[in-house]
Design a protein around this motif. Structure first.
Motif, PDB file in Angstrom:
ATOM      1  N   ASN A 242       0.581  -1.127  -0.092  1.00 50.54           N
ATOM      2  CA  ASN A 242       0.133   0.041   0.004  1.00 50.54           C
ATOM      3  C   ASN A 242       0.780   1.220   0.210  1.00 50.54           C
ATOM      4  N   SER A 243       1.940   1.364   0.741  1.00 48.54           N
ATOM      5  CA  SER A 243       2.594   2.634   0.827  1.00 48.54           C
ATOM      6  C   SER A 243       3.411   2.768  -0.460  1.00 48.54           C
ATOM      7  N   SER A 244       3.805   1.543  -1.165  1.00 45.03           N
ATOM      8  CA  SER A 244       4.527   2.030  -2.084  1.00 45.03           C
ATOM      9  C   SER A 244       3.532   2.323  -3.284  1.00 45.03           C
ATOM     10  N   SER A 245       2.613   1.575  -3.476  1.00 50.69           N
ATOM     11  CA  SER A 245       1.463   2.042  -4.649  1.00 50.69           C
ATOM     12  C   SER A 245       0.936   3.655  -4.341  1.00 50.69           C
ATOM     13  N   ASN A 246       0.867   4.075  -3.238  1.00 48.06           N
ATOM     14  CA  ASN A 246       0.558   5.255  -2.759  1.00 48.06           C
ATOM     15  C   ASN A 246       1.663   6.291  -3.454  1.00 48.06           C
TER      16      ASN A 246
END
Ligand SMILES: [Zn+2]
Length: 253
Positions: A242-246
């Motif tokens: 999630n943090s990477s795709s954000n």
């Protein structure tokens, strides 16, 4: 091993004497495949752009940081030409810092307005640095419709988190997560929705546990991710994904 992104570091900075090439390699080896080098004044921003130009996994952000806001219009005017250079993906870290009053309140506010306008004009996200200054920050942010970005080094309370979410702002978490003893902060770290979460190191500062006292480097974003995942009782994979795709969506990297 899930891939991670360090959305805020200063390893390009010539102010520090450390082996930045080794830091870069360590990061890539540790699966920290992308990082954003944050410039704090026009000269340092140029160094960030140069570093990004030489490293596939590095991008640059340009700014005048609050504690250098006293440099005023002369420094601010040097930012816009940098925005056309390759791999510049954001404006920041800009904001208000009333904890460390390196510049007057008035000059900090002026620099923040200027950089918000610039970001909207160039359709770029912002990296905000806000300390002890949210009462002034929110009305200024709200004046600039269409501004988007991240509250870097987020350590606010639940209310501040809700204000950020209500405005579509991301929150960037770093080593503070691993050593904070403030229960209110810890509860907020647990409750930030995954859709609003970014990870960072702020290297060479804010080294996470268990390396406190040593120089921080981007590979340690992995420690932040692991600690946060345990705190939230989520898997490292979920936090990383999630943090990477954000980060990829916000910065288009
Ligand atoms: Zn920083």
């Amino acid at each position: 091993m899930p891939k991670l992104i360090d959305t805020h570091c200063h390893i390009h900075s010539k102010e520090y004497d450390f082996e930045r090439e080794i830091f870069y390699k360590n990061a890539i080896k540790a699966g920290v495949t992308k990082m954003i080098c944050v410039g704090i004044n026009p000269e340092d921003s140029q160094d960030a752009i140069d570093f990004a130009g030489k490293h596939e996994g590095a991008w640059a952000s340009v700014s005048l940081i609050p504690h250098e806001a006293k440099k005023g219009q002369k420094a601010l005017a040097k930012l816009e030409p940098l925005l056309d250079m390759p791999k510049v993906v954001a404006i920041g870290e800009c904001g208000l810092d009333y904890c460390y009053m390196g510049s007057s309140r008035i000059s900090q506010i002026e620099a923040l307005h200027f950089q918000l306008d610039l970001a909207i004009k160039h359709n770029l996200p912002l990296i905000f640095h806000v300390r002890d200054a949210y009462d002034d920050f929110w009305p200024i942010f709200d004046e600039h419709k269409g501004a988007k970005g991240v509250l870097h080094s987020f350590a606010g309370d639940q209310k501040t988190m809700q204000k950020a979410v209500g405005r579509g702002l991301f929150m960037g978490l770093n080593g503070i997560v691993t050593f904070s003893k403030n229960q209110q902060q810890i509860n907020t770290f647990k409750n930030i929705p995954l859709d609003y979460l970014l990870l960072e190191t702020d290297a060479p500062y804010l080294t996470p546990k268990p390396f406190r006292g040593k120089v921080n480097e981007p590979m340690h974003v992995r420690l932040v991710a692991k600690f946060l995942a345990d705190l939230r009782q989520e898997s490292l994979e979920l936090v990383a994904k999630n943090s990477s795709s954000n980060a990829c969506k916000l910065f288009k990297i």
